[in-house]
Design an enzyme around this catalytic site. Structure first.
Site, PDB file in Angstrom:
ATOM      1  N   ASP B  85       1.338  -1.215  -0.001  1.00  0.00           N
ATOM      2  CA  ASP B  85       0.292  -0.079  -0.028  1.00  0.00           C
ATOM      3  C   ASP B  85       1.364   1.332   0.192  1.00  0.00           C
ATOM      4  O   ASP B  85       0.547   2.401  -0.118  1.00  0.00           O
ATOM      5  CB  ASP B  85      -1.214   0.000   1.021  1.00  0.00           C
ATOM      6  CG  ASP B  85      -1.779  -0.793   1.163  1.00  0.00           C
ATOM      7  OD1 ASP B  85      -2.517  -1.224   1.744  1.00  0.00           O
ATOM      8  OD2 ASP B  85      -2.810  -0.450   0.057  1.00  0.00           O
ATOM      9  N   GLU B 124      -6.933   1.105   1.245  1.00  0.00           N
ATOM     10  CA  GLU B 124      -6.159   2.056   1.969  1.00  0.00           C
ATOM     11  C   GLU B 124      -6.737   3.505   0.047  1.00  0.00           C
ATOM     12  O   GLU B 124      -5.781   3.265  -0.408  1.00  0.00           O
ATOM     13  CB  GLU B 124      -4.501   2.101   1.799  1.00  0.00           C
ATOM     14  CG  GLU B 124      -4.682   1.662   3.147  1.00  0.00           C
ATOM     15  CD  GLU B 124      -3.344   1.929   3.500  1.00  0.00           C
ATOM     16  OE1 GLU B 124      -2.541   0.532   4.621  1.00  0.00           O
ATOM     17  OE2 GLU B 124      -2.540   3.153   2.851  1.00  0.00           O
ATOM     18  N   HIS B 170     -14.747   9.035 -18.228  1.00  0.00           N
ATOM     19  CA  HIS B 170     -15.959   9.217 -19.017  1.00  0.00           C
ATOM     20  C   HIS B 170     -14.568  10.272 -19.748  1.00  0.00           C
ATOM     21  O   HIS B 170     -14.271  11.528 -19.588  1.00  0.00           O
ATOM     22  CB  HIS B 170     -16.750  10.021 -18.873  1.00  0.00           C
ATOM     23  CG  HIS B 170     -17.661   9.106 -18.532  1.00  0.00           C
ATOM     24  ND1 HIS B 170     -18.669   8.657 -19.359  1.00  0.00           N
ATOM     25  CD2 HIS B 170     -18.920   9.113 -16.590  1.00  0.00           C
ATOM     26  CE1 HIS B 170     -19.338   8.039 -18.398  1.00  0.00           C
ATOM     27  NE2 HIS B 170     -19.561   8.337 -17.700  1.00  0.00           N
ATOM     28  N   CYS B 212     -14.362   5.909 -23.024  1.00  0.00           N
ATOM     29  CA  CYS B 212     -14.545   6.097 -24.465  1.00  0.00           C
ATOM     30  C   CYS B 212     -13.076   7.202 -25.230  1.00  0.00           C
ATOM     31  O   CYS B 212     -12.554   8.108 -25.074  1.00  0.00           O
ATOM     32  CB  CYS B 212     -15.212   6.622 -24.599  1.00  0.00           C
ATOM     33  SG  CYS B 212     -17.249   6.092 -23.491  1.00  0.00           S
TER      34      CYS B 212
END
Lengths: 553, 398
Positions: B85, B124, B170, B212
């Site tokens: 982490d 985390e 997006h 996209c």
């Protein structure tokens, strides 16, 4: 009949004056005002000096004093003493970075007894003293020709025929290859410098050993954090005691104190319970022990690392040293190398991370002893291994010396003076190279992106970095290693501060069509009437001139 | 090597003695090379010593559940393969697990029928909610963070780090939308990577984007050692996988779903290489055409292991020598220390400095030119004036 014409022209004059004055105000007052209010504040940067530094022409010079002991020089040669010579070598790294190595040889004679050679005073940082002793001297054992001492001295044994019938300069020229060989070991060499600069150079297939060394050692940083962890997977069987504070004070602190010109160190320690290695060891009946072979070692570190903490307050690189005591059911645990041989130190290290040592305690108690058993760990043995790993990870070169060389044992701090000098040379060059790259790329970036604001504090940092760099290069040339290293550290701090300043974030990417889209609705409605009226005035003036010409005719 | 080849061609015209000598020399050289390969071999297969991952989900709102699930499943795989982490920077723009529309709170599923909870107990998240902005993302990449930023929010990579960067959300042709309010363009991303290269903040970079028209985001890269993968080409849309009727939203995007399936078969010692990764999600499964870019990468993709980026396989060397220490341990004296230790009492700073807020002077605001409403009002007044007092005054202006 006259009046309407007069008022008409008068009004037309007034209209023309109005149009002209508006155009004048827009051009003389408006355009500069718009320019000044939309320009970004950019403080001045010393671009030409930065370009000069980017060529990175360093001169590394080392002072070597060659002292001839009694019996190695003839009386005629003695008359020429003291003699000073300069040797220059040019080396190029990646074509455009040039380095010169210059060694000053100053020769003197020592006519006292051989045994008192050791009591002569020590030389300053960065310089070396070579004592040339006769062939039959008893100071060195029979088969060694060169003895490298703990401080910055070396003893060279030379055959008695060398000096016969030659001048002092010729004698020095005869000894030159041997002196160069010793210098390769004790002082900076071309491979060291190229290894340090290896990240500036694209993948270079030469000097693989040097690159492996550079990958193993941590990059130069103003500070490091060292964490010692004791991993006890089986607290129900073993109650471990380790005097870590005392051990650090006795064994590790002298080395770190000696390395204080290079970097600051902060040490902490912890004990982790119920933490296991991620790999299952296999029982090997031939050596009656559980073994971890070399290939599985790579998978040991990751599961453990998730449980090691780190000091969240600083961004310094962390060196982790883990001491793993295997649980009672998997003792003893031995590490095997690629050839299935047992490793005497029972430890391994990972480049730029740290080291792990497996400490077997099953020999300390009887199988029928009452659990949990109190075990006190032998810190001298453990710290011996960790110290060796620490040396490797910090970049102290570990290549074996050439045959015929005898190297003195390291002493209480674990680091010889000339090894410290070598580290300082390479750190100094690395710092200068890194700071130069940082400053150059910052200047390039600020040049390319004209929208970034350059505040005064950034310009100040850049100027101070350039200043320190120039001074550091000058000190390197003069051979003052300590000052050069200090200045290079200041340079790198200032350059990193300037480069990583939070205000330099480039979020101002405006494509040209967006710029037009912003300015056209603001300026076009204002400029069109002005332009049209100016055009109208110009055409009227032309018409009047044509009428005047026609009237004349 | 080339030197020896030319030497060899030269002496092929010579006599057989020199021929034999050259053959022997070449043999020795090859043996030497092989020996070197064994000793220093592991270093040169990849040249990296540590791994980092920057995983970013850029969209908010409940119906973009799938983007958070995408990022979390890559996070799970990367953790499973060994990256800790402390070396992962996870940026999630919205909290789906505790969203009030989540019928199963504290879970984020990636498979239909709630088979796999990718949220788990030990996630985390370093940048959450409104902290995920273009500015913060670029600051993390370039390292230009304020000095007060903790270690877990920084990308502390060096010149021997391999970094995996995963973006999802997006996007469009040349941009990626952050938080439904701002965008990052492919030029800015390419510049950020160039600044990382200038400061040698990475050894090799793997860039994966699942949006996209994702291929447009890696078109502008110009720094060396970057390999890029995208889920769709310019002009194509990246489609989502199946919806879960109980939760009510689509759970994953297709490309990441099949990427996750591929990564499930990888374990830390696996030898799969990048060519296998390029084959993930062909057009028949993904509907869009995944793309990749390897021209900036120095090594051949067939020799790059998946674990070079997704896992964290450490290089290891056996410690051959140890220093022989003989001094006994010094007993530390506590006496003089306790006299000097002055108990300094520390206390926390006021969390909410109420008195300062109440008595604050109003901040100096920069002057802005009048807004459109005021301008319109003044225009109206001027027109009314000219209308009442006669239009003829207007001609002085025109």
């Amino acid at each position: 009949l006259r009046r309407p014409v007069a008022t008409f022209t008068f009004k037309r004059r007034r209209g023309q004056l109005a149009a002209l004055s508006i155009a004048a105000v827009v051009i003389i007052v408006g355009v500069p005002l718009w320019w000044r209010t939309t320009e970004t504040y950019r403080a001045w940067l010393p671009v030409s000096q930065i370009k000069q530094l980017a060529k990175l022409q360093l001169q590394l010079s080392a002072d070597v004093e060659v002292v001839f002991a009694r019996g190695t020089v003839t009386p005629e040669q003695q008359k020429k003493v003291p003699l000073t010579q300069t040797q220059e070598e040019e080396h190029a790294v990646d074509g455009d970075l040039m380095k010169w190595f210059r060694s000053y040889f100053s020769v003197s004679c020592f006519l006292g007894a051989d045994e008192s050679l050791h009591t002569l005073s020590e030389s300053p940082c960065g310089s070396l003293v070579f004592y040339v002793i006769p062939e039959l001297s008893l100071l060195l054992p029979k088969d060694t020709d060169v003895y490298i001492g703990q401080r910055r001295t070396a003893l060279l044994r030379v055959s008695s025929q060398v000096g016969v019938g030659r001048t002092l300069e010729q004698l020095l020229a005869q000894l030159e290859p041997r002196i160069k060989q010793v210098l390769q070991v004790m002082s900076f060499s071309h491979t060291d410098v190229s290894a340090v600069l290896s990240d500036r150079v694209r993948f270079n297939p030469d000097s693989k050993e040097g690159i492996a060394d550079s990958m193993r050692a941590f990059k130069s940083s103003p500070g490091y954090e060292i964490t010692f962890s004791l991993l006890n997977p089986d607290p129900t069987s073993h109650q471990l005691h380790w005097d870590i504070e005392g051990a650090v004070q006795t064994y590790i602190q002298p080395l770190l104190t000696k390395l204080s010109p290079v970097a600051n160190f902060s040490i902490d320690s912890q004990t982790l319970y119920y933490s296991v290695l991620g790999v299952k060891p296999r029982f090997d009946s031939s050596c009656d022990a559980y073994t971890l072979n070399a290939d599985s070692l790579a998978h040991v570190i990751n599961p453990v690392e998730a449980r090691l903490g780190s000091n969240a307050a600083s961004s310094n690189p962390v060196l982790n040293f883990l001491l793993y005591v295997p649980d009672a059911h998997h003792s003893p645990l031995k590490i095997q190398d690629h050839r299935k041989q047992e490793v005497p130190s029972n430890a391994f290290h990972s480049p730029r991370w740290g080291g792990i040592m497996v400490y077997n305690v099953n020999g300390f108690y009887e199988p029928e002893a009452e659990l949990p058993v109190d075990i006190s760990i032998n810190m001298a043995e453990v710290m011996g291994v960790f110290l060796a790993q620490l040396r490797l990870l910090l970049g102290v070169q570990s290549s074996p010396p050439p045959p015929g060389f005898l190297v003195a044992p390291r002493g209480s701090s674990g680091l010889a003076d000339w090894e410290l000098d070598r580290l300082m040379w390479s750190r100094c060059v690395e710092n200068i190279a890194t700071a130069t790259t940082t400053i150059t790329s910052l200047a390039q970036l600020l040049d390319q992106i004209s929208n970034i604001v350059i505040n005064d504090n950034i310009a100040e940092q850049v100027s101070s970095a350039v200043n320190s760099l120039q001074l550091a290069v000058a000190e390197l040339e003069a051979g003052n290693l300590k000052y050069a290293l200090q200045l290079s550290k200041e340079a790198i701090l200032a350059s990193e501060k300037a480069f990583f300043d939070p205000s330099l974030l480039h979020l101002l990417y405006f494509p040209d069509d967006q710029k037009f889209a912003i300015y056209i609705p603001l300026f076009l409605p204002m400029c069109v009437p002005i332009l049209l009226s100016l055009i109208k005035m110009a055409s009227e003036a032309r018409q009047k001139r044509r009428e005047k010409l026609a009237k004349k005719d | 090597m080339g030197y020896f080849l030319s030497y060899y061609t030269y002496i092929s015209f010579g006599c057989w003695v020199q021929n034999m000598l050259a053959a022997i020399i070449m043999l020795i050289f090859i043996c030497f090379c092989v020996h070197f390969q064994n000793t220093a071999g592991q270093f040169f297969s990849s040249g990296h010593t540590n791994n980092w991952a920057v995983l970013v989900c850029t969209s908010r709102f409940w119906f973009n559940y799938r983007h958070v699930a995408n990022t979390l499943s890559v996070y799970r795989s990367v953790k499973r393969l060994g990256i800790p982490d402390s070396h992962i920077v996870l940026m999630l723009a919205d909290d789906m697990a505790c969203n009030h529309r989540n019928p199963k709170p504290a879970t984020v599923f990636s498979h239909r029928n709630m088979e796999l909870n990718v949220y788990g107990d030990d996630v985390e998240v370093d940048y959450r909610g409104y902290e995920v902005t273009v500015e913060n993302f670029l600051r993390v990449l370039t390292g230009r963070l304020p000095p007060s930023t903790p270690r877990s929010k920084r990308l502390l990579s060096d010149d021997r780090s391999n970094i995996l960067i995963y973006l999802t959300g997006h996007g469009g042709n040349g941009f990626l939308k952050f938080q439904d309010s701002e965008e990052i363009s492919n030029v800015e991303l390419a510049d950020a990577f160039e600044q990382m290269w200038q400061k040698r903040r990475y050894n090799e970079l793997l860039f994966i984007i699942d949006t996209c028209q994702g291929a447009s985001m890696y078109e502008r890269f110009y720094s060396p050692n970057i390999m890029a993968l995208a889920s769709s080409q310019v002009g194509e849309d990246s489609l989502s996988h199946q919806p879960d009727l109980a939760i009510g939203v689509h759970l994953m995007d297709r490309y990441t779903f099949y990427l996750l399936e591929f990564l499930e078969d990888i374990h830390p010692a696996s030898k799969s290489n990048m060519n296998d990764l390029f084959k993930v999600c062909p057009k028949s499964q993904c509907v869009s055409t995944p793309g990749h870019r390897t021209d900036l990468f120095l090594r051949d993709p067939g020799s790059v292991l998946i674990t070079d980026f997704f896992g964290s396989v450490r290089k290891v060397e056996i410690t051959m020598e140890a220093i022989h220490l003989t001094d006994p341990i010094l007993q530390l004296e506590d006496g003089p220390m306790s006299e000097e230790v002055q108990e300094k009492t520390y206390s926390y700073v006021d969390q909410l400095p109420v008195s300062e807020i109440i008595h604050q002077k109003p901040k100096q605001k920069d002057w802005h030119p009048p807004d459109g409403f005021i301008l319109g009002l003044w225009t109206l007044i001027l027109l009314v004036f000219f209308k009442t007092y006669g239009i003829k005054h207007l001609k002085h202006i025109f």
